[in-house]
Enzyme design. Structure first.
Site, mmCIF file in Angstrom:
data_model
loop_
_atom_site.group_PDB
_atom_site.id
_atom_site.type_symbol
_atom_site.label_atom_id
_atom_site.label_comp_id
_atom_site.label_asym_id
_atom_site.label_seq_id
_atom_site.Cartn_x
_atom_site.Cartn_y
_atom_site.Cartn_z
ATOM 1 N N GLU A 179 0.825 -1.211 0.000
ATOM 2 C CA GLU A 179 0.000 0.000 0.000
ATOM 3 C C GLU A 179 0.862 1.266 0.000
ATOM 4 O O GLU A 179 0.826 2.068 0.948
ATOM 5 C CB GLU A 179 -0.956 0.007 1.194
ATOM 6 C CG GLU A 179 -1.936 -1.131 1.134
ATOM 7 C CD GLU A 179 -3.075 -1.059 2.142
ATOM 8 O OE1 GLU A 179 -4.136 -1.625 1.886
ATOM 9 O OE2 GLU A 179 -2.908 -0.411 3.194
ATOM 10 N N GLU A 372 -5.429 -8.285 -1.170
ATOM 11 C CA GLU A 372 -6.148 -8.117 0.099
ATOM 12 C C GLU A 372 -7.604 -7.822 -0.191
ATOM 13 O O GLU A 372 -7.909 -6.961 -1.034
ATOM 14 C CB GLU A 372 -5.598 -6.939 0.921
ATOM 15 C CG GLU A 372 -4.301 -7.198 1.608
ATOM 16 C CD GLU A 372 -3.873 -6.051 2.512
ATOM 17 O OE1 GLU A 372 -4.746 -5.388 3.121
ATOM 18 O OE2 GLU A 372 -2.663 -5.815 2.594
HETATM 19 C C1 BG6 Z 1 -4.479 -2.876 4.775
HETATM 20 C C2 BG6 Z 1 -3.158 -3.345 5.277
HETATM 21 O O1 BG6 Z 1 -4.457 -1.508 4.920
HETATM 22 O O2 BG6 Z 1 -5.651 -3.262 5.410
HETATM 23 C C3 BG6 Z 1 -3.210 -4.442 6.310
HETATM 24 O O3 BG6 Z 1 -2.280 -3.691 4.243
HETATM 25 C C4 BG6 Z 1 -4.419 -4.239 7.208
HETATM 26 O O4 BG6 Z 1 -1.998 -4.433 7.006
HETATM 27 C C5 BG6 Z 1 -5.672 -4.318 6.346
HETATM 28 O O5 BG6 Z 1 -4.475 -5.097 8.279
HETATM 29 C C6 BG6 Z 1 -6.974 -4.267 7.116
HETATM 30 O O6 BG6 Z 1 -7.001 -3.141 7.938
HETATM 31 P P1 BG6 Z 1 -7.307 -3.245 9.493
HETATM 32 O O7 BG6 Z 1 -7.140 -1.868 9.995
HETATM 33 O O8 BG6 Z 1 -8.688 -3.755 9.619
HETATM 34 O O9 BG6 Z 1 -6.308 -4.207 10.037
#
Ligand code: BG6
Length: 474
Positions: A179, A372
């Site tokens: 990211e 993701e």
């Molecule tokens: C992304 C990141 O921003 O979202 C992860 O690459 C992160 O590291 C994921 O965990 C989900 O966000 P959160 O805040 O729910 O953990």
């Protein structure tokens, strides 16, 4: 039709959110270790509150994570049972170079990941490795000011040389920076940037971004030199911006917000700073210091594929203060009245994934990789640790259907899909354990209590048959 035969189904984690073992095997301290749980987390990850060492008043969930450092064999066996073709993980920089500026790497750190990759190989799981998932050794933060300093490019280059050579034949897919656009929104967590009173934050952030973009191009160059089989991707926190209304000013606001993110990928994929960004920087008095040869490096070593995270679309308007806001992946957005939201206020928009995929594919014409996606939710296990997570299944099903539409109906070339937090882990945004994304439940709470035992949720068997049918049975 449908997904490619070699489609890479799997799940994703990041070192600092799952490994723990923060002081083991010679590992050095990193920025990500120092993000506490609780109300101070946000000021710390934004670079506004100084937290350069642990203190007594805070709890630091990354110290132990979910103890994957000691349990990775058990965890990878469970991923294999689901039929994973790939496992996305990140390397903790400070395991390989504890301080970051040493000449020689730490053998214990190198062995740890070698064992982990061999374990993946045992099951035919292709590792997808993020070289840095937000982490930066604290020594580099304190001595050099982290990515604001051009010297970081050289230190990162050393890291890349070492890991590309050592893991040649074991790892083929690499992502340079997780990211990368997060540097603008969470600069300490994303790039180790801490700001002193009165500093010009925008200038520092864009200069640091230039160093990361350069480091990314150099990494791509070396990866290809070391092994022509290597494939290198960039990684964007994606999610197309919608205009709140058809008022032309709203449409323009949405376009500008998209460009703020695309800027990074434009450089990594097209190999040059886009005209709109140069103009915008000049208007804001931002001057990027570049050296001779930078432009050529960026142009010559562009990425092989575009990877991204997608949790939600976003909404823009000319006057967001007039409208209700909602939480999102670090940065907030105007609330979209047509969408439902998760318990953390992240809006749920499967069609937005198709829109985002089409936007990225139209723009770059390179294969995409969704690295993701997922739903952070509170899970309530029964006495056997079993969770009936139908809500998670519903979320993933709708998103996989949308990505299938993008592939089948729109012709987008998609390499794979890794759901976020395939095993429950620490939330990056909040530091909570209770914000769970996994197919595998981990017995651990927000204060660090629990056995750390792993149990399968209902979604475990569901995802297994999705993979077995190559996305036919959702
Ligand atoms: C992304 C990141 O921003 O979202 C992860 O690459 C992160 O590291 C994921 O965990 C989900 O966000 P959160 O805040 O729910 O953990």
């Amino acid at each position: 039709m449908g997904f490619r035969k070699d489609f890479l189904w799997g799940g994703a984690t990041a070192a600092n959110q799952c490994e723990g073992g923060y002081d083991q095997g010679g590992r050095g301290l990193a920025n990500v270790d120092l993000a506490p749980a609780g109300k101070d987390r946000f000021p710390v990850i934004l670079g506004e509150m100084k937290m350069f060492d642990f203190d007594e008043d805070h709890y630091y969930p990354a110290k132990e994570g979910i103890d994957m450092y000691h349990r990775f064999k058990e965890d990878i066996a469970l991923f294999a049972e689901m039929g994973f073709k790939t496992y996305r993980l990140s390397i903790a920089w400070s395991r390989i170079f504890p301080k970051g500026d040493e000449k020689e790497p730490n053998e214990q750190g190198l062995t740890f990941y070698e064992d982990l990759f061999l374990e993946c190989q045992k099951y035919g799981i292709e590792p997808l490795v993020t070289i840095t998932h937000f982490d930066c050794p604290m020594h580099l933060v304190e001595e050099y000011g982290a990515w604001r300093n051009r010297k970081l490019v050289g230190f990162y280059e050393n890291l890349c040389r070492v890991i590309f050579n050592r893991y040649k034949g074991l790892v083929k897919y690499w992502l340079t920076f997780n990211e990368i656009n997060m540097i603008l929104h969470a600069p300490f967590m994303g790039a180790g940037l801490y700001f002193e009173e009165g500093e010009n934050k925008e200038q520092i952030k864009y200069q640091a971004a230039h160093h990361e973009l350069l480091a990314s191009a150099i990494a791509t160059k070396i990866a290809h030199e070391v092994d022509p089989e290597n494939k290198v991707g960039c990684m964007l926190a994606a999610g197309t911006n919608y205009a709140y209304s058809c008022k032309p000013e709203d449409v323009w606001a949405a376009k500008k917000a998209d460009r703020e993110n695309y800027f990074f990928i434009d450089v990594q994929s097209r190999g040059e700073y886009p005209a709109y960004a140069l103009k915008e920087m000049a208007r804001n008095g931002i001057e990027i210091e570049m050296e001779t040869g930078d432009a050529e490096l960026l142009k010559a070593h562009t990425v092989d594929f575009i990877s991204f995270s997608y949790y939600s679309s976003r909404v823009q308007t000319t006057d967001p203060k007039l409208l209700e806001q909602t939480a999102g992946n670090i940065f907030a957005s105007v609330k979209n009245p047509y969408l439902e939201a998760s318990e953390w206020g992240w809006q749920i928009d499967p069609l937005g994934l198709r829109v985002t995929m089409n936007d990225l594919y139209d723009r770059y014409q390179k294969p995409l990789f969704i690295v993701e996606n997922g739903l952070g939710a509170v899970d309530v296990p029964d006495e056997n640790g079993y969770v009936e997570d139908d809500y998670r299944i519903a979320y993933l099903k709708a998103h996989i259907q949308a990505m299938k539409d993008a592939v089948e109906l729109d012709g987008v070339d998609l390499l794979g899909y890794t759901t976020w937090g395939c095993i429950d882990l620490v939330s990056a945004g909040t530091g909570e354990m209770s914000k769970r994304y996994g197919f595998i439940y981990v017995d651990r709470d927000n204060e660090g209590n629990g056995t750390l035992n792993r149990t399968k949720k209902k979604s475990f068997d569901w995802y297994k048959q999705v993979i077995a049918s190559n996305g036919e049975n959702l």
